[in-house]
Design an enzyme around this catalytic site. Structure first.
Site, short mmCIF file in Angstrom:
data_model
loop_
_atom_site.label_atom_id
_atom_site.label_comp_id
_atom_site.label_asym_id
_atom_site.label_seq_id
_atom_site.Cartn_x
_atom_site.Cartn_y
_atom_site.Cartn_z
N GLY A 207 0.82 -1.21 0.00
CA GLY A 207 0.00 0.00 0.00
C GLY A 207 0.85 1.25 0.00
N ASN A 208 0.25 2.36 0.30
CA ASN A 208 1.00 3.62 0.36
C ASN A 208 0.38 4.51 1.43
OD1 ASN A 208 -1.07 5.42 -0.92
ND2 ASN A 208 -0.84 3.86 -2.51
N ARG A 209 1.00 5.68 1.61
CA ARG A 209 0.63 6.52 2.76
C ARG A 209 -0.40 7.61 2.45
NH1 ARG A 209 4.20 7.47 6.88
NH2 ARG A 209 4.62 9.58 6.18
#
Ligand code: CTP
Length: 403
Positions: A207-209
């Site tokens: 995923g990412n932030r």
């Protein structure tokens, strides 16, 4: 502040013309407003709560003592940028002029900094009574906008000034006396927000932030400017925006599927979601051992924006986003221009996210570049302000390309 879209509070006080506010409510909805109705107790003799709930599609609170735990007068005062009270009776005018707050509507008015419109409607004698005249003057002096009643027949055989005005007059007065922008009215805009998650096994994901704050701010601002907005959001934890159709997705593939169906019907797409660039080749139904993580086989996700841009009609506009860890402005610009061109975007916003900046923050800083490679430098501003700047540019593109 939470994003809120195009919201208006319609107060209704106890006059026979309350029924005319049913049409006003409908026409306000046609203008893209999400309307909360707050009827006074007396007005329920003319139009009942069920009618307001059915027409507004929203829960209607009629008294100060229900839902006390949610402090409704303060919440509603904060949520609405516009308050319209139609009809406003002589009694309510007197109460407002005295600064009284003895029911839900008067409490909201006293607690609110919104632009307030009054639509007085009463018998000519009551309207011209010196007490009413004085009260109206007081309220005008305090910033209330009073939409003058019309001349005409009253209930019964009386004739004079005091009639509830035509709905179209009320709406044009609202536009003329507020700083509402409606430049996106009639346009359907898709906004993507958040960050996709690509499952590795039932427990882990890639995923990412991305927090989704920028996408939500854009969706709310576009709705406030009259657009019909569809927000497609991936893994965010932000409050829903009234009046914005919202679809929740998790993965890039799910995002892509929704967009493939929706994009052909849209006028613009704002791709502010961070799409995970890769997913695992073989999703495992059971949790894998940690040793296997070292040899996970990945494959690229489809580039959704690039794929949609291929089928883009000439009157559709695509706005892309890019996140770079490059603090050198000219390098940031070069990277952004290359993305803009390679993916056939009409506009791109690129921000420098080095050292965790921007993600989850309320502020942003970067460059806006259009398809002619004109660059606008954006100093550190709120995500709401950036939304307005991007929508200004989007609106002029939409107007141009739709002739
Ligand atoms: N995008 C997309 N599909 C992907 C990847 C990105 O639609 N698989 C969109 C994003 O929503 C964004 C733009 O393309 O609007 C970003 O392009 P990208 O080249 O991914 O830029 P970065 O996010 O900066 O990532 P990178 O530098 O890793 O390519």
């Amino acid at each position: 502040m939470f994003p809120r879209g195009r919201k208006l509070l319609l107060g209704v006080s106890g006059g026979i013309s309350a029924y005319k506010s049913c049409d006003l409510l409908r026409r306000l909805q046609d203008e893209g407003f999400i309307v909360d109705v707050v009827p006074t107790e007396a007005s329920l003799n003319f139009v009942g709560k069920a009618t307001w709930e059915a027409l507004s599609g929203r829960k209607v609170i009629t008294d100060f003592w229900s839902s006390v735990e949610t402090v409704p007068h303060i919440a509603m005062a904060k949520e609405n940028d516009l308050i319209v009270i139609a009809p406003t009776t002589a009694d309510l005018i007197a109460k407002l002029a005295a600064g009284r707050a003895d029911d839900l509507l008067t409490n909201i008015v006293l607690a609110s900094t919104a632009t307030k419109f009054l639509v007085p409607a009463m018998h000519p004698e009551m309207w011209s009574n010196p007490a009413t005249v004085d009260n109206v003057e007081t309220l005008k002096r305090r910033g209330f906008i009073v939409i003058e009643p019309d001349l005409g027949r009253m209930t019964g055989s009386d004739y004079g000034v005091g009639r509830y005005p035509e709905t179209s007059k009320i709406i044009s007065e609202i536009y003329a006396n507020s700083n509402l922008i409606s430049d996106l009215k009639g346009f359907k805009i898709i906004v993507t927000a958040g960050g996709t998650r690509e499952p590795i096994d039932p427990v882990r994901f890639i995923g990412n932030r991305s927090s989704g704050k920028q996408g939500f701010a854009l969706a709310a601002a576009a709705a406030a400017r009259g657009a019909q907005v569809h927000l497609i959001t991936a893994n965010t934890n932000l409050p829903v925006i009234d009046g914005v159709t919202t679809t929740n997705v998790e993965t890039a593939q799910q995002m892509s599927k929704v967009l493939e169906v929706e994009f052909p019907h849209a006028d613009a797409l704002i791709m502010s979601a961070a799409i995970a660039d890769a997913k695992v080749k073989n999703y495992r139904e059971n949790k894998i051992s940690k040793d296997m993580l070292e040899t996970l086989e990945l494959e690229s996700n489809q580039d959704i924006l690039a794929m949609l841009a291929k089928s883009k009609r000439t009157n559709q506009v695509i706005v892309g986003f890019a996140a770079e860890t490059v603090s050198d402005l000219s390098k940031l610009e070069l990277n952004a221009v290359s993305k803009l061109n390679s993916k056939s975007m009409d506009l791109i916003y690129v921000n420098d996210v080095s050292n965790g900046a921007v993600f989850g923050s309320d502020n942003t800083k970067g460059l806006i570049i259009d398809e002619s490679e004109n660059v606008t430098k954006v100093p550190e501003i709120s995500k709401e302000t950036l939304s307005e700047i991007l929508l200004d540019k989007l609106a002029s593109k939409l107007v141009l390309s739709n002739g």
